[in-house]
Write a protein that holds these residues in place. Structure first.
Motif, short mmCIF file in Angstrom:
data_model
loop_
_atom_site.label_atom_id
_atom_site.label_comp_id
_atom_site.label_asym_id
_atom_site.label_seq_id
_atom_site.Cartn_x
_atom_site.Cartn_y
_atom_site.Cartn_z
N ASN A 23 62.28 46.87 30.73
CA ASN A 23 62.42 47.60 32.18
C ASN A 23 63.49 46.65 32.73
OD1 ASN A 23 62.11 47.54 34.78
ND2 ASN A 23 60.44 46.32 34.87
N ASN A 55 62.17 52.66 40.40
CA ASN A 55 61.02 51.84 41.34
C ASN A 55 61.75 51.66 42.68
OD1 ASN A 55 59.69 51.32 38.99
ND2 ASN A 55 60.29 49.07 38.80
N MET A 94 48.10 54.54 45.83
CA MET A 94 47.28 54.30 44.63
C MET A 94 47.65 55.15 43.24
SD MET A 94 43.66 54.20 46.48
CE MET A 94 42.50 53.49 45.43
N ASP A 152 49.06 35.70 26.09
CA ASP A 152 48.76 34.59 27.01
C ASP A 152 50.30 33.97 27.39
OD1 ASP A 152 47.24 32.95 24.20
OD2 ASP A 152 48.91 34.18 24.22
N GLU A 191 42.69 45.60 27.18
CA GLU A 191 41.98 45.10 28.27
C GLU A 191 42.37 45.68 29.64
OE1 GLU A 191 43.17 43.44 25.96
OE2 GLU A 191 41.47 42.62 24.76
N LYS A 229 40.28 47.69 32.46
CA LYS A 229 40.02 47.30 34.00
C LYS A 229 40.63 48.11 34.95
CE LYS A 229 40.09 42.18 33.40
NZ LYS A 229 40.83 41.69 32.32
N LYS A 257 56.15 45.22 39.21
CA LYS A 257 56.92 46.08 38.39
C LYS A 257 58.46 45.59 37.99
CE LYS A 257 53.92 49.64 38.33
NZ LYS A 257 53.39 51.05 38.54
N ALA A 278 41.54 33.73 45.29
CA ALA A 278 41.19 33.12 43.97
C ALA A 278 42.48 33.68 43.10
CB ALA A 278 39.87 33.79 43.46
N ARG A 280 44.71 30.70 41.41
CA ARG A 280 44.66 30.68 39.92
C ARG A 280 46.05 30.73 39.41
NH1 ARG A 280 44.86 28.81 35.85
NH2 ARG A 280 43.30 29.43 34.14
N ARG A 325 51.49 30.07 36.95
CA ARG A 325 51.63 30.22 35.62
C ARG A 325 52.41 31.67 35.49
NH1 ARG A 325 46.17 32.45 34.56
NH2 ARG A 325 46.04 31.34 32.65
N TYR A 357 47.95 39.21 30.98
CA TYR A 357 46.53 39.02 31.14
C TYR A 357 46.41 39.02 32.71
CZ TYR A 357 42.21 36.40 30.82
OH TYR A 357 40.87 36.25 31.01
N LYS A 407 44.89 42.18 36.73
CA LYS A 407 44.05 41.71 37.80
C LYS A 407 44.78 41.96 39.18
CE LYS A 407 41.80 38.18 34.89
NZ LYS A 407 41.07 37.04 34.99
N TYR A 409 46.88 44.09 39.93
CA TYR A 409 46.87 45.71 39.98
C TYR A 409 45.44 46.45 40.52
CZ TYR A 409 48.23 50.63 39.53
OH TYR A 409 48.60 51.70 39.91
N LEU A 441 44.38 48.04 44.05
CA LEU A 441 43.67 49.71 44.36
C LEU A 441 42.55 49.34 45.14
CD1 LEU A 441 43.59 50.80 40.55
CD2 LEU A 441 44.99 51.64 42.58
N ALA A 499 34.07 48.49 26.04
CA ALA A 499 35.27 48.08 26.93
C ALA A 499 35.02 46.60 27.51
CB ALA A 499 35.57 49.05 27.80
N PHE A 500 33.97 46.35 28.12
CA PHE A 500 33.71 45.04 29.12
C PHE A 500 32.28 44.45 28.46
CE2 PHE A 500 35.27 48.35 31.99
CZ PHE A 500 36.31 47.90 32.36
N VAL A 504 34.15 53.65 30.51
CA VAL A 504 35.43 53.10 29.98
C VAL A 504 35.42 53.17 28.63
CG1 VAL A 504 37.12 51.43 30.26
CG2 VAL A 504 35.84 51.98 32.32
N LEU A 523 32.96 32.90 40.25
CA LEU A 523 34.32 31.99 40.52
C LEU A 523 34.59 31.72 39.18
CD1 LEU A 523 36.17 31.71 42.70
CD2 LEU A 523 35.27 29.44 42.86
N LEU A 543 38.25 32.27 37.35
CA LEU A 543 39.24 31.26 36.86
C LEU A 543 39.48 30.63 35.68
CD1 LEU A 543 38.68 28.91 40.08
CD2 LEU A 543 40.02 31.02 40.05
N HIS A 575 40.41 34.52 26.44
CA HIS A 575 41.24 35.54 25.63
C HIS A 575 40.39 35.89 24.35
CE1 HIS A 575 44.91 35.08 28.12
NE2 HIS A 575 44.59 33.65 27.86
#
Lengths: 104, 207, 617
Positions: A6, A15, A70, B4, B22, B26, B92, B161, B165, B169, B174, B178, B180, B184, C104-105, C175, C595, C599, C603
């Motif tokens: 990108n 974008n 969304m 990672d 993953e 999600k 993005k 959180a 967190r 980093r 990974y 989260k 995104y 939503l 999936a989970f 999912v 939590l 946190l 992986h």
């Protein structure tokens, strides 16, 4: 997942255009909200007109949220759309029942 | 499967939130959850609509609702929806700092909304004696609006959180999903609020 | 790797392995154990009910205890036995059928199980703590608001916790099916059991939130003095009925659809024919789910909703008979001209067809709103829903257990014991419930503690109770069969029945990574296609490579334990403020675990290619 990097300016440009659409969406939403509040605040119209109009305004706003904010309009959102509409179907039945056949 | 490692703009995929299995899971999982939430809030709205005139001699919506505060709350929450869109825009473009900045503003607006809501409830209880127990209307009102408020609290905790967190980093494949999925969820909270201000406050005021 | 090592380390490590597992096959074992335990419990409660009704004016148990028995029988069987047993089968089989290495989970899968388990335990703690819930599994207000013991509080919190677990499980399956199907496994090539899992999960997703809200309202009324159902303050108790049945009717389809899925696997396998009308079966499943959302008020015909509402719901209800009929005919047509093997799994499937059809017929009778005024709250209704739930769901569970037992546990259940058990259960079932239709038509109301002598009800009730004993013996034989099989059972090959779908393409029990290489699916009944082409095994869709696996975690257990503790706090804080402490501690444990989960990065790990090569096929 390697082919669609990108860094190219094309993607950035895309974008940016997307973001412009989002801003227009937001402006419209604020506009609808102000219209809705002023209908009520000024007592501009009869209840019979006001209530359906308020609901229509809310529905349009929610459509904007889902489809633009969304990204439900984008590709790869077929399943999300299906499940949201499924939820809306169950939701409408629930609300219809609780409004119409609880008191008589 | 080197998800990672932090991303640099060279290797950034177009949709970082869906680049891994993953992430895709999600993304879909949260959407499906929102489908269920639709029914949850529909049940609460239905209950509220059924009981909105059951004031049992106590104050009605028309007596107590003040449009100024509700308008302010609406603006706060709508704007926070836009700021989280901005955050995703910067995600993005792989601009982590700007993303966090916009998320910070989102959190700030969310807290503002929550403060207004607490003030509103406090105002109803002390000035009008309108409580959770005073009538079926009161129970339904506080439950519906309170459930929404609870969602705001949960969303804020989630956001904070996430930000704490990942502050040091940076963005990677990974944690991109989260962020995104949080956005939503936050939009959905706004969707519910649109119906609350319309159905509860505006329609309540109209009568 | 870690799992194989753990099993050699003795009981402590074995237990820890199951407490922390995120492997869908082990979670399936847990669901079956948990669901099986509650099934026995619910069965014992049923025995108490029937023994009380064996003779007129019996006083085997007191009236209050009788109320607790039928309430807990219904609640336990629906929420804690039938659903978990089905979720267990889904967990064990669905990922294998679609050619996935896991769900999936995996973490949420484990959380879903532990929430169910702790919710169930919480509900059953009420027996020892001042009395179980006693206002029917439907907990109609205002009776349930006024019920003086803590029983209903346990009902509310227990179902809230286990319901959250079910919802999580549903989203997980959805999912999984959307994103993790093997290459070539299109939707219209999915085995029907996977299809019904998908549709059932959708129903769970849209139905459970209504129950969640209903339970919250009831909880607020009982514990925090709100007025939803308090008529004096403008409340309305019909709201509960609507919310409960908006959930409750889809719930019965949540139960029956997976059973339909099981039969759609068992019947083709043992008829050596592909399922007749596969496409029609898929669409019938979807149609049943869709219509299932529009019929809930047929439970409320006598509430007085008015002729228009009653007529709409009556017609919608009757319409469901159409897709269900399609299914029945398709099963019959699948067997038509097939080369049929009759074993225990097939016997349960064959027994199901007439039994369920009777239940369906009485269902159409009940759907007629005018006639329902006669049937309402009589034993006719009791007979009807036992014909569909026992004749449909329980038969389906037994068929599924017999069919997939070798795949799940690596042993084949004993055929002789299986067949004896089936016939005893089948006869006992019809003995118990067929006569109840007539008891109902003669005017015997449901949920009554005693009936009077010489009203024509004595013989019928006596026969009904005898039938219950036969079912109890059959269930005991099944337990004996499990133990016998575990000790002496025959170890199966990967494919003991000459199966058609992907789960039979791998060893029994499957290795913890399921598929060494994901299979390439070339059509419906993929394994059968390969067999017909003379190959006999699946073509891999990928080269042998590293396999990514999730790590186990104790956090799901900890979270559920936290909610369990908090549940006690909520129940007892009305008695003494000190119990608020339990709420804080419990929620602290639960939220703290969440939590930690957020946190701490997790992986997972990789099984290396070399390690996979070393494992025998």
């Amino acid at each position: 997942m390697t082919d669609n990097t990108n860094t190219n300016s094309f993607q950035k440009q895309k974008n940016k255009e997307e973001m412009k659409k989002q801003l227009i969406t937001f402006a419209l939403m604020i506009g609808f909200t102000i219209v809705a509040f002023s209908i009520v605040a000024t007592n501009a119209m009869d209840k019979m007109f006001a209530v359906p109009l308020l609901l229509i305004l809310a529905l349009i706003q929610v459509g904007f949220q889902f489809y633009y904010f969304m990204h439900m309009k984008d590709r790869g959102h077929e399943f999300p759309a299906m499940m949201i509409y499924g939820g809306v179907f169950a939701a409408l039945l629930t609300i219809a029942a609780l409004v119409a056949i609880v008191w008589w | 499967m080197s998800h990672d490692h932090s991303l640099n703009p060279e290797t950034m995929p177009q949709e970082p939130e869906k680049a891994t299995l993953e992430g895709k899971n999600k993304f879909l999982g949260l959407w499906f959850f929102l489908g269920g939430e639709t029914v949850l809030f529909a049940s609460l709205f239905g209950t509220y609509l059924a009981l909105r005139n059951s004031t049992a001699g106590g104050p009605s919506g028309q007596d107590i609702f003040g449009l100024e505060l509700v308008f302010l709350m609406t603006m706060l929450l709508l704007t926070s929806s836009l700021t989280s869109v901005y955050a995703m825009y910067h995600m993005k473009n792989n601009d982590f700092k700007k993303m966090h900045l916009w998320l910070g503003i989102t959190a700030f607006l969310g807290i503002g909304f929550l403060a207004c809501e607490i003030y509103e409830f406090y105002h109803y209880i002390t000035d009008f004696g309108f409580t959770f127990r005073s009538s079926a209307f009161g129970s339904a009102f506080y439950t519906l609006v309170g459930f929404h408020g609870g969602h705001v609290v949960f969303g804020l905790s989630w956001l904070i959180a996430l930000m704490v967190r990942n502050a040091k980093r940076g963005l990677n494949l990974y944690n991109a999903p989260k962020y995104y999925t949080f956005s939503l969820y936050w939009h959905f909270i706004d969707v519910v609020w649109v119906f609350i201000f319309t159905v509860v406050y505006l329609m309540g005021k109209v009568g | 790797m870690s799992i194989a090592a753990a099993q050699k380390k003795g009981f402590g490590a074995f237990l820890w392995d199951y407490l922390t597992t995120v492997d869908h096959k082990k979670i399936a074992h847990l669901y079956l154990i948990g669901g099986g335990f509650f099934f026995i419990l619910g069965g014992l409660e049923a025995m108490f009910i029937r023994i009380q009704l064996i003779a007129p004016e019996n006083d085997f148990i007191s009236a209050g205890l009788y109320n607790e028995m039928f309430t807990m029988h219904g609640t336990t069987m629906i929420f804690l036995a039938a659903m978990p047993l089905l979720l267990g089968l889904m967990n064990a089989v669905m990922p294998l059928q679609i050619g996935a290495r896991d769900v999936a989970f995996p973490f949420l899968n484990s959380l879903g199980f532990w929430l169910f388990m702790f919710g169930g335990i919480l509900l059953n703690c009420s027996w020892f703590l001042g009395g179980a819930p006693d206002s029917g599994w439907t907990a109609y207000t205002p009776l349930s608001v006024e019920s003086p013991t803590h029983g209903i509080d346990f009902y509310v919190l227990g179902l809230q916790i286990s319901g959250a677990g079910t919802l999580i499980g549903g989203i997980n399956f959805l999912v999984t099916i959307v994103t993790m199907r093997a290459p070539g496994m299109t939707y219209m090539r999915m085995p029907l059991f996977s299809w019904t899992t998908f549709v059932t999960s959708t129903l769970i997703l849209f139905a459970f939130p209504a129950l969640t809200v209903g339970l919250f309202l009831l909880m607020f009324d009982r514990m925090f003095g709100s007025a939803f159902f308090n008529v004096a303050l403008g409340g309305n108790s019909v709201i509960w009925q609507h919310l409960f049945w908006i959930f409750g009717h889809p719930e019965v389809y949540i139960l029956i659809l997976p059973a339909f899925g099981v039969f759609s696997e068992v019947i083709p396998t043992f008829s050596k024919k592909r399922l007749f009308g596969y496409t029609a079966m898929v669409f019938a499943t979807i149609l049943i789910a869709f219509l299932g959302f529009m019929v809930w008020a047929h439970h409320m015909f006598t509430v007085g909703l008015g002729p228009v509402a009653n007529a709409i719901f009556a017609i919608a209800t009757m319409a469901i008979a159409v897709p269900t009929g399609i299914k029945i005919f398709n099963w019959l047509a699948t067997m038509w001209g097939g080369s049929i093997t009759i074993n225990s799994a097939m016997l349960w499937a064959l027994g199901f067809i007439p039994s369920f059809t009777i239940g369906g017929m009485t269902g159409v009778m009940l759907a007629s709103a005018v006639a329902d005024y006669q049937y309402h709250d009589s034993y006719f209704v009791v007979a009807h829903f036992h014909y569909v739930i026992v004749g449909g769901v329980v038969f389906g569970i037994f068929a599924g257990l017999h069919y997939w037992w070798p795949k799940m546990f690596g042993r084949i259940l004993n055929e002789k014991l299986g067949k004896i058990g089936f016939w005893l259960f089948f006869i006992g079932f019809h003995l118990t419930f067929f006569i109840q239709h007539f008891l109902g038509l003669m005017g015997m109301p449901r949920r009554y503690w005693v009936f009077l002598e010489d009203q024509g009800l004595d013989t019928g009730n006596f026969i009904s109770t005898i039938g219950t004993f036969l079912m109890a013996i059959a269930a005991t034989i099944f337990l004996i069969n499990i133990i016998y099989t575990a000790v002496k059972g025959e170890k199966p090959a990967g494919d003991p029945y000459d199966g058609r779908t992907l789960e039979w393409a791998i060893p029994s029990p499957p290795p913890y990574y399921n598929f060494k290489q994901l299979p390439l699916v070339r059509g419906l009944d993929p394994l059968w296609i390969e067999k017909m082409d003379g190959k006999g095994k699946m073509t891999p869709a990928e080269p042998l490579g590293d396999v990514h696996m999730p790590n186990g975690s104790i956090l799901p257990f900890a979270m559920s334990l936290g909610f369990f503790v908090a549940g006690f706090g909520f129940i007892y804080q009305t008695d003494h403020q000190a119990w608020n402490l339990a709420i804080f501690v419990g929620m602290g444990i639960a939220l703290g675990s969440m939590l930690i989960r957020s946190l701490k990065d997790d992986h997972g790990y990789h099984i290396s290619k070399e390690e996979l090569e070393r494992e025998a096929d």
